[in-house]
Enzyme design. Sequence first.
Site, PDB file in Angstrom:
ATOM      1  N   ARG A   1     -31.511  40.399 -14.919  1.00  0.00           N
ATOM      2  CA  ARG A   1     -30.130  40.766 -15.251  1.00  0.00           C
ATOM      3  C   ARG A   1     -29.127  39.781 -14.651  1.00  0.00           C
ATOM      4  O   ARG A   1     -27.996  39.684 -15.086  1.00  0.00           O
ATOM      5  CB  ARG A   1     -29.807  42.167 -14.692  1.00  0.00           C
TER       6      ARG A   1
ATOM      7  N   ARG B   1     -26.778  29.746 -12.076  1.00  0.00           N
ATOM      8  CA  ARG B   1     -25.977  28.719 -12.766  1.00  0.00           C
ATOM      9  C   ARG B   1     -25.900  27.433 -11.946  1.00  0.00           C
ATOM     10  O   ARG B   1     -25.757  27.490 -10.725  1.00  0.00           O
ATOM     11  CB  ARG B   1     -24.557  29.225 -13.011  1.00  0.00           C
TER      12      ARG B   1
ATOM     13  N   ARG C   1     -33.046  56.618  -7.629  1.00  0.00           N
ATOM     14  CA  ARG C   1     -32.342  56.310  -6.394  1.00  0.00           C
ATOM     15  C   ARG C   1     -30.973  56.960  -6.487  1.00  0.00           C
ATOM     16  O   ARG C   1     -30.351  56.985  -7.567  1.00  0.00           O
ATOM     17  CB  ARG C   1     -32.157  54.788  -6.233  1.00  0.00           C
TER      18      ARG C   1
ATOM     19  N   ARG D   1     -23.411  47.095  -0.360  1.00  0.00           N
ATOM     20  CA  ARG D   1     -22.175  46.389  -0.708  1.00  0.00           C
ATOM     21  C   ARG D   1     -20.964  47.218  -0.315  1.00  0.00           C
ATOM     22  O   ARG D   1     -21.080  48.422  -0.050  1.00  0.00           O
ATOM     23  CB  ARG D   1     -22.132  46.048  -2.204  1.00  0.00           C
TER      24      ARG D   1
ATOM     25  N   GLU E   1     -21.625  51.302   0.299  1.00  0.00           N
ATOM     26  CA  GLU E   1     -22.590  51.927  -0.612  1.00  0.00           C
ATOM     27  C   GLU E   1     -23.989  51.891   0.008  1.00  0.00           C
ATOM     28  O   GLU E   1     -24.483  50.820   0.333  1.00  0.00           O
ATOM     29  CB  GLU E   1     -22.556  51.117  -1.914  1.00  0.00           C
TER      30      GLU E   1
ATOM     31  N   TYR F   1     -31.821  52.534 -17.279  1.00  0.00           N
ATOM     32  CA  TYR F   1     -30.539  51.997 -16.834  1.00  0.00           C
ATOM     33  C   TYR F   1     -29.826  51.457 -18.067  1.00  0.00           C
ATOM     34  O   TYR F   1     -30.309  50.536 -18.716  1.00  0.00           O
ATOM     35  CB  TYR F   1     -30.709  50.881 -15.796  1.00  0.00           C
TER      36      TYR F   1
ATOM     37  N   ASP G   1     -26.093  50.001 -19.469  1.00  0.00           N
ATOM     38  CA  ASP G   1     -24.689  49.670 -19.239  1.00  0.00           C
ATOM     39  C   ASP G   1     -23.849  50.483 -20.208  1.00  0.00           C
ATOM     40  O   ASP G   1     -24.343  51.002 -21.218  1.00  0.00           O
ATOM     41  CB  ASP G   1     -24.463  48.164 -19.446  1.00  0.00           C
TER      42      ASP G   1
HETATM   43  P1  FAD Z   1     -23.546  60.039 -17.564  1.00  0.00           P
HETATM   44  O1  FAD Z   1     -22.307  59.262 -17.326  1.00  0.00           O
HETATM   45  O2  FAD Z   1     -24.449  60.278 -16.413  1.00  0.00           O
HETATM   46  O3  FAD Z   1     -23.125  61.455 -18.183  1.00  0.00           O
HETATM   47  C1  FAD Z   1     -24.031  62.528 -18.288  1.00  0.00           C
HETATM   48  C2  FAD Z   1     -23.267  63.830 -18.023  1.00  0.00           C
HETATM   49  O4  FAD Z   1     -24.114  64.933 -18.353  1.00  0.00           O
HETATM   50  C3  FAD Z   1     -22.866  64.015 -16.564  1.00  0.00           C
HETATM   51  O5  FAD Z   1     -21.459  64.182 -16.474  1.00  0.00           O
HETATM   52  C4  FAD Z   1     -23.593  65.274 -16.125  1.00  0.00           C
HETATM   53  O6  FAD Z   1     -22.832  66.117 -15.286  1.00  0.00           O
HETATM   54  C5  FAD Z   1     -23.860  65.986 -17.449  1.00  0.00           C
HETATM   55  N1  FAD Z   1     -25.048  66.848 -17.442  1.00  0.00           N
HETATM   56  C6  FAD Z   1     -26.315  66.484 -17.162  1.00  0.00           C
HETATM   57  N2  FAD Z   1     -27.162  67.530 -17.329  1.00  0.00           N
HETATM   58  C7  FAD Z   1     -26.388  68.583 -17.722  1.00  0.00           C
HETATM   59  C8  FAD Z   1     -26.680  69.931 -18.070  1.00  0.00           C
HETATM   60  N3  FAD Z   1     -27.935  70.403 -18.087  1.00  0.00           N
HETATM   61  N4  FAD Z   1     -25.651  70.750 -18.423  1.00  0.00           N
HETATM   62  C9  FAD Z   1     -24.364  70.284 -18.442  1.00  0.00           C
HETATM   63  N5  FAD Z   1     -24.049  69.002 -18.138  1.00  0.00           N
HETATM   64  C10 FAD Z   1     -25.050  68.167 -17.786  1.00  0.00           C
HETATM   65  N6  FAD Z   1     -22.272  50.107 -16.648  1.00  0.00           N
HETATM   66  C11 FAD Z   1     -21.503  49.052 -17.022  1.00  0.00           C
HETATM   67  O7  FAD Z   1     -21.393  48.774 -18.234  1.00  0.00           O
HETATM   68  N7  FAD Z   1     -20.832  48.285 -16.095  1.00  0.00           N
HETATM   69  C12 FAD Z   1     -20.911  48.544 -14.762  1.00  0.00           C
HETATM   70  O8  FAD Z   1     -20.298  47.834 -13.948  1.00  0.00           O
HETATM   71  C13 FAD Z   1     -21.713  49.647 -14.340  1.00  0.00           C
HETATM   72  N8  FAD Z   1     -21.813  49.926 -13.025  1.00  0.00           N
HETATM   73  C14 FAD Z   1     -22.621  50.957 -12.639  1.00  0.00           C
HETATM   74  C15 FAD Z   1     -22.727  51.206 -11.267  1.00  0.00           C
HETATM   75  C16 FAD Z   1     -23.562  52.215 -10.825  1.00  0.00           C
HETATM   76  C17 FAD Z   1     -23.639  52.499  -9.359  1.00  0.00           C
HETATM   77  C18 FAD Z   1     -24.339  52.950 -11.761  1.00  0.00           C
HETATM   78  C19 FAD Z   1     -25.326  53.977 -11.301  1.00  0.00           C
HETATM   79  C20 FAD Z   1     -24.212  52.735 -13.129  1.00  0.00           C
HETATM   80  C21 FAD Z   1     -23.351  51.726 -13.584  1.00  0.00           C
HETATM   81  N9  FAD Z   1     -23.168  51.480 -14.941  1.00  0.00           N
HETATM   82  C22 FAD Z   1     -22.390  50.418 -15.334  1.00  0.00           C
HETATM   83  C23 FAD Z   1     -23.817  52.323 -15.982  1.00  0.00           C
HETATM   84  C24 FAD Z   1     -22.946  53.517 -16.430  1.00  0.00           C
HETATM   85  O9  FAD Z   1     -22.725  54.386 -15.343  1.00  0.00           O
HETATM   86  C25 FAD Z   1     -23.670  54.243 -17.591  1.00  0.00           C
HETATM   87  O10 FAD Z   1     -23.722  53.363 -18.694  1.00  0.00           O
HETATM   88  C26 FAD Z   1     -23.012  55.535 -18.068  1.00  0.00           C
HETATM   89  O11 FAD Z   1     -22.723  56.410 -17.024  1.00  0.00           O
HETATM   90  C27 FAD Z   1     -23.923  56.254 -19.062  1.00  0.00           C
HETATM   91  O12 FAD Z   1     -23.242  57.345 -19.633  1.00  0.00           O
HETATM   92  P2  FAD Z   1     -24.020  58.672 -20.072  1.00  0.00           P
HETATM   93  O13 FAD Z   1     -23.031  59.495 -20.822  1.00  0.00           O
HETATM   94  O14 FAD Z   1     -25.295  58.331 -20.741  1.00  0.00           O
HETATM   95  O15 FAD Z   1     -24.424  59.383 -18.695  1.00  0.00           O
HETATM   96  N1  UDP Z   2     -29.607  41.864  -6.304  1.00  0.00           N
HETATM   97  C1  UDP Z   2     -29.881  41.262  -5.101  1.00  0.00           C
HETATM   98  N2  UDP Z   2     -28.849  40.737  -4.378  1.00  0.00           N
HETATM   99  C2  UDP Z   2     -27.566  40.818  -4.779  1.00  0.00           C
HETATM  100  C3  UDP Z   2     -27.287  41.454  -6.009  1.00  0.00           C
HETATM  101  C4  UDP Z   2     -28.333  41.964  -6.740  1.00  0.00           C
HETATM  102  O1  UDP Z   2     -31.024  41.188  -4.692  1.00  0.00           O
HETATM  103  O2  UDP Z   2     -26.666  40.340  -4.047  1.00  0.00           O
HETATM  104  C5  UDP Z   2     -30.748  42.414  -7.087  1.00  0.00           C
HETATM  105  C6  UDP Z   2     -30.958  43.916  -6.812  1.00  0.00           C
HETATM  106  O3  UDP Z   2     -32.347  44.187  -6.850  1.00  0.00           O
HETATM  107  C7  UDP Z   2     -30.260  44.573  -7.960  1.00  0.00           C
HETATM  108  C8  UDP Z   2     -30.534  43.594  -9.110  1.00  0.00           C
HETATM  109  O4  UDP Z   2     -30.500  42.300  -8.481  1.00  0.00           O
HETATM  110  O5  UDP Z   2     -30.797  45.843  -8.233  1.00  0.00           O
HETATM  111  C9  UDP Z   2     -29.539  43.659 -10.248  1.00  0.00           C
HETATM  112  O6  UDP Z   2     -28.261  43.383  -9.736  1.00  0.00           O
HETATM  113  P1  UDP Z   2     -26.950  44.028 -10.311  1.00  0.00           P
HETATM  114  O7  UDP Z   2     -25.789  43.445  -9.614  1.00  0.00           O
HETATM  115  O8  UDP Z   2     -27.027  43.955 -11.804  1.00  0.00           O
HETATM  116  O9  UDP Z   2     -27.113  45.521  -9.803  1.00  0.00           O
HETATM  117  P2  UDP Z   2     -26.487  46.876 -10.340  1.00  0.00           P
HETATM  118  O10 UDP Z   2     -25.247  46.566 -11.124  1.00  0.00           O
HETATM  119  O11 UDP Z   2     -27.591  47.450 -11.166  1.00  0.00           O
HETATM  120  O12 UDP Z   2     -26.220  47.650  -9.091  1.00  0.00           O
END
Ligand code: FAD
Ligand code: UDP
Length: 375
Positions: free
Chosen positions: A172, A176, A247, A280, A302, A350, A352
Amino acid sequence: MGRICIVGAGFSGAVIARELAEAGFSCLVVDERSHIAGNCHTERDPQTGVMVHRYGPHIFHTADEEVWRYVNRFGRMEPFVNRVKATARGAVYSLPINLHTINQFFGKTFSPAQARAFVESRARLDIQEPRTFEEQALRFVGEELYRTFFYGYTKKQWGVEPAELPASILKRLPLRFNYDDNYFNHPFQGMPRDGYTAIVQRILDVPGVELRLGCAFEELDEPFDHVFYSGPIDRYFQYREGRLGYRTLDFEAERASGPEVDFQGCAVMNYPDPDVPFTRISEHKHFAPWERIPDQTIVFREYSRACGPDDIPYYPIRLVNEKAMLLKYEQMAAAEKGVTFVGRLGTYQYLDMDVTIRRALDAARAFLTARRPRG
Ligand code: FAD
Ligand code: UDP
């Protein structure tokens, strides 16, 4: 024409609800949380006034033009480029690994071609088809960069040795040999001016959609024509085959105030050193520079750990055990009549935000093609 139930008011549920409502279906969207937008939820911190991403920093980036047009329909996207830094072994570097990182780390003044040749001389070219995270890192950046930037961070993030993780996690991240420090390669990138929750709110704001918050799917006792389920797939089947591993994250908030207060000078600072317990620190006012909040700030450290039964699932682990269990759940899901499993929890992947929206649009369209209502 019966009613449709949509479980989850994140991007998956909201997009499906809108597509179906616009096609004439009546939809009930339920979410057990007290707010919409799922893990993309943003809200203003009452103490500092900063717009915070409650479940971790979210940056919108995509190559999918239709999805980009779609989000822009529901909110203004401000230009935003994620420029991540890393504090490692007593110095600050630029991420993703680029020419600046390489020159600084090795104390050189390489040109792009020289840096490429140098890194290749450190890389383990004998690893021809890297299968694990560690092999992928050693093959492309070599031992020193791997140990400094990836080993500790990855071990903290995933709780296992990088040699046990699939190579796909590292793929991912770009590598560069120029000074481009944009964390993503995608042509469309931005941050919603009013936050993600406002976007999801507008997506849901259409006749035909009823929203019920604080309501779990399991509490409902009414018949539905079809269910779109964006909750955890293992939960739907009462964990019959066991719990899929995730996680979870703990966020430790710290606020500061004062003239021109700035905790770290950037939105995201990674901490790859193994002896630092967090992965981070995000300083959320830097995600919305147009807001200009000079005298307040809030940062989140975090921490990543194994997800217990009462924790919020964040990252699907997808190691060997989970894959075998997932296959069983996928078979059960395929056999379940009248239910479509969607989203990051419903498919245990996972995803986005842009991919989530694309999949939701596709799922809604597939349903509509099969079931277009008359009249
Ligand atoms: P969710 O957002 O999880 O929505 C599911 C919903 O269902 C929740 O609100 C939950 O409460 C509800 N639910 C579950 N089970 C039930 C039930 N039985 N009854 C009623 N309600 C229920 N994506 C990016 O594009 N850019 C980013 O920078 C990015 N950063 C991220 C950073 C982190 C730390 C994480 C974990 C993810 C990140 N993502 C990012 C991914 C992004 O969070 C997801 O793409 C997005 O949340 C997916 O949406 P969803 O609707 O599938 O799930
Ligand atoms: N990663 C790492 N060092 C960094 C940033 C990322 O080793 O400084 C690794 C880590 O395993 C992470 C993966 O690269 O889960 C993908 O990174 P990304 O920034 O996409 O993580 P996310 O947005 O999923 O938290």
